[in-house]
Scaffold this active site. Structure first.
Site, PDB file in Angstrom:
ATOM      1  N   CYS A   1      63.729  29.912  42.118  1.00 24.71           N
ATOM      2  CA  CYS A   1      62.625  30.444  42.869  1.00 24.71           C
ATOM      3  C   CYS A   1      62.152  31.601  42.069  1.00 24.71           C
ATOM      4  CB  CYS A   1      63.132  30.735  44.318  1.00 24.71           C
ATOM      5  SG  CYS A   1      63.647  29.411  45.248  1.00 24.71           S
TER       6      CYS A   1
ATOM      7  N   HIS B   1      57.983  35.790  46.995  1.00 26.45           N
ATOM      8  CA  HIS B   1      58.395  34.374  46.970  1.00 26.45           C
ATOM      9  C   HIS B   1      58.842  34.508  48.549  1.00 26.45           C
ATOM     10  CE1 HIS B   1      60.916  30.903  47.043  1.00 26.45           C
ATOM     11  NE2 HIS B   1      61.598  31.578  47.277  1.00 26.45           N
TER      12      HIS B   1
ATOM     13  N   ASN C   1      59.146  26.938  51.715  1.00 24.02           N
ATOM     14  CA  ASN C   1      59.511  27.407  50.608  1.00 24.02           C
ATOM     15  C   ASN C   1      59.345  26.420  49.683  1.00 24.02           C
ATOM     16  OD1 ASN C   1      60.996  28.550  48.630  1.00 24.02           O
ATOM     17  ND2 ASN C   1      62.909  28.808  49.351  1.00 24.02           N
TER      18      ASN C   1
HETATM   19  O1  UT7 Z   1      64.469  30.792  47.950  1.00 28.47           O
HETATM   20  C1  UT7 Z   1      65.961  31.009  47.720  1.00 28.47           C
HETATM   21  C2  UT7 Z   1      66.310  32.042  48.353  1.00 28.47           C
HETATM   22  N1  UT7 Z   1      66.815  31.217  49.973  1.00 28.47           N
HETATM   23  C3  UT7 Z   1      66.829  31.994  50.941  1.00 28.47           C
HETATM   24  O2  UT7 Z   1      66.480  33.237  50.473  1.00 28.47           O
HETATM   25  C4  UT7 Z   1      67.032  31.497  52.229  1.00 28.47           C
HETATM   26  C5  UT7 Z   1      68.143  32.227  52.951  1.00 28.47           C
HETATM   27  N2  UT7 Z   1      68.491  31.867  54.104  1.00 28.47           N
HETATM   28  C6  UT7 Z   1      67.788  31.649  55.270  1.00 28.47           C
HETATM   29  O3  UT7 Z   1      66.639  31.631  55.141  1.00 28.47           O
HETATM   30  C7  UT7 Z   1      68.562  31.554  56.585  1.00 28.47           C
HETATM   31  O4  UT7 Z   1      69.994  31.841  56.304  1.00 28.47           O
HETATM   32  C8  UT7 Z   1      68.405  29.959  57.171  1.00 28.47           C
HETATM   33  C9  UT7 Z   1      67.143  29.885  57.679  1.00 28.47           C
HETATM   34  C10 UT7 Z   1      68.916  29.086  56.150  1.00 28.47           C
HETATM   35  C11 UT7 Z   1      69.282  29.829  58.465  1.00 28.47           C
HETATM   36  O5  UT7 Z   1      69.110  30.902  59.336  1.00 28.47           O
HETATM   37  P1  UT7 Z   1      70.268  32.027  59.919  1.00 28.47           P
HETATM   38  O6  UT7 Z   1      69.646  32.922  60.923  1.00 28.47           O
HETATM   39  O7  UT7 Z   1      70.780  32.506  58.614  1.00 28.47           O
HETATM   40  O8  UT7 Z   1      71.024  30.841  60.938  1.00 28.47           O
HETATM   41  P2  UT7 Z   1      72.694  30.484  60.568  1.00 28.47           P
HETATM   42  O9  UT7 Z   1      72.667  29.651  59.298  1.00 28.47           O
HETATM   43  O10 UT7 Z   1      73.419  31.624  60.780  1.00 28.47           O
HETATM   44  O11 UT7 Z   1      72.929  29.532  61.685  1.00 28.47           O
HETATM   45  C12 UT7 Z   1      72.811  30.033  63.155  1.00 28.47           C
HETATM   46  C13 UT7 Z   1      73.023  28.964  63.952  1.00 28.47           C
HETATM   47  C14 UT7 Z   1      74.075  28.004  63.867  1.00 28.47           C
HETATM   48  O12 UT7 Z   1      74.728  27.618  65.028  1.00 28.47           O
HETATM   49  P3  UT7 Z   1      76.023  28.213  65.703  1.00 28.47           P
HETATM   50  O13 UT7 Z   1      77.021  28.054  64.577  1.00 28.47           O
HETATM   51  O14 UT7 Z   1      75.591  29.517  65.867  1.00 28.47           O
HETATM   52  O15 UT7 Z   1      76.303  27.517  66.929  1.00 28.47           O
HETATM   53  C15 UT7 Z   1      73.503  26.904  63.234  1.00 28.47           C
HETATM   54  O16 UT7 Z   1      74.393  25.702  63.363  1.00 28.47           O
HETATM   55  O17 UT7 Z   1      71.843  28.074  64.191  1.00 28.47           O
HETATM   56  C16 UT7 Z   1      72.258  26.685  63.955  1.00 28.47           C
HETATM   57  N3  UT7 Z   1      71.268  26.062  63.108  1.00 28.47           N
HETATM   58  C17 UT7 Z   1      70.359  25.497  63.607  1.00 28.47           C
HETATM   59  N4  UT7 Z   1      69.635  25.318  64.865  1.00 28.47           N
HETATM   60  C18 UT7 Z   1      68.627  24.614  65.149  1.00 28.47           C
HETATM   61  C19 UT7 Z   1      71.132  25.971  61.780  1.00 28.47           C
HETATM   62  N5  UT7 Z   1      69.861  25.341  61.466  1.00 28.47           N
HETATM   63  C20 UT7 Z   1      69.325  24.829  62.616  1.00 28.47           C
HETATM   64  C21 UT7 Z   1      68.129  24.360  62.811  1.00 28.47           C
HETATM   65  N6  UT7 Z   1      67.693  24.194  64.121  1.00 28.47           N
HETATM   66  N7  UT7 Z   1      67.384  23.745  61.859  1.00 28.47           N
END
Ligand code: UT7
Length: 314
Positions: free
Chosen positions: A113, A241, A271
């Protein structure tokens, strides 16, 4: 000293749109979750016969037209990509063939990225050294080809696209400074491991990467301003980005900048990895928001980890 300036910008997005509603039918997710957690509503997906070099070529043609140059003036082509058409030859050589720019050096760089920021850094240093006068720098990726569409935490993020600039030698200062970094110790937090069956897909520890991205981008803002003895208020536009709107908001807060000075395209593009900054730049140049003479801070964080910034007077 020879400076370099952005003479023109261009971009290209594939026609097919994959919306959050479409994703609701593919994995256990909702439009509301995706939009709230990422700011994304939709992303573009390359057609089966559309290669990364096709996207890159379309963006390059737009940039060449906007710069008002002849293809023969291009004396270096750099493509930032993680999703080349083939292992080799490079996408840059395919673009060279497709735009008819014979006999100039052409190579790809792979900084995920952060690739476009790396590309500007390399191009401006070639110009400063007197090795090039007119460089085509492209960021192009087709992450849909390395996305596991059964992994809901990941597949909602990525889109395909390409953006390009023409960077020309100039007496006026355009590129003010570039700052690039890497730390391979974080390899497995965001990577595409090789699998025997060839279905290599992105794996990411989302929350951990998110925290690292926010902290590291905070530091790159400080580093860039300090290197140029500049204040936060000297920046007219943040062209970041586009990984997650919450990361963009954190960097804007660090800069004491209102969100209307941040170019946000993540809602429509998702992204697009190396393509995201030049896509955002071209969008805001073409809609008239970014004007000549304004100071732009471009910054990125990605797999590796790699990160960096480019401070540019447009
Ligand atoms: O470009 C390169 C660099 N990349 C980035 O900077 C990306 C960085 N990361 C992110 O943007 C975020 O971490 C994500 C969008 C990938 C995820 O968001 P988050 O707020 O960090 O969510 P999380 O992974 O902590 O998950 C929270 C909850 C989980 O459920 P529980 O364990 O709390 O019950 C996940 O299973 O959300 C759940 N979850 C979803 N729910 C509905 C994860 N993905 C989804 C989904 N739909 N698509």
């Amino acid at each position: 000293m020879t400076h370099s300036r952005i003479a023109g910008t261009g971009s290209y997005l594939p026609t097919k749109i994959l919306s959050n509603k479409d994703l609701e039918t593919m994995v256990d997710t909702t439009d509301e979750w995706i939009f709230t957690r990422t700011g994304i509503r939709e992303r573009h997906i390359a057609a089966p016969d559309e290669l990364t070099s096709d996207l890159a070529t379309a963006a390059a043609k737009n940039a060449i037209e906007s710069a008002g140059i002849n293809v023969d003036e291009i004396d270096l082509i750099i493509v930032a990509t993680t999703t080349p058409d083939k292992i080799f030859p490079s996408v840059a050589t395919m673009v060279q063939k497709k735009i008819g720019a014979s006999n100039c050096p052409a190579f790809d760089i792979q900084a995920v990225c952060s690739g476009f920021v790396y590309g500007i850094s390399i191009a401006s240093n070639f110009i400063k050294a007197g090795a090039s006068k007119c460089v085509l720098v492209i960021g192009a990726d087709t992450f849909s080809r390395i996305t596991d569409y059964t992994d809901r935490s990941n597949c909602i993020l990525w889109g395909d696209g390409a953006g390009a600039i023409i960077l020309q030698a100039s007496q006026e200062q355009g590129v003010i400074s570039t700052h690039i970094h890497a730390d391979g110790n974080f390899e497995t937090m965001l990577h595409v491991p090789r699998k025997d069956n060839g279905t290599d897909t992105v794996m990411m520890e989302g929350s951990a990467v998110f925290r690292m991205a926010v902290n590291t981008l905070d530091q790159i803002v400080d580093e860039t301003l300090a290197a140029n003895n500049m204040q936060k208020s000297d920046i007219d536009w943040l062209v970041p980005h586009q990984a997650n709107v919450r990361i963009l908001q954190a960097t804007a807060k660090k800069l004491d900048m209102s969100m209307d000075k941040v170019v946000v395209t993540v809602d429509k593009h998702g992204n697009t990895s190396a393509a995201s900054i030049p896509l955002a730049l071209d969008t805001a140049v073409r809609d008239g928001r970014i004007k000549r003479g304004e100071v732009l801070l471009m910054e990125a964080f990605g797999g590796g980890f790699t990160w960096g910034s480019a401070l540019v007077r447009y």
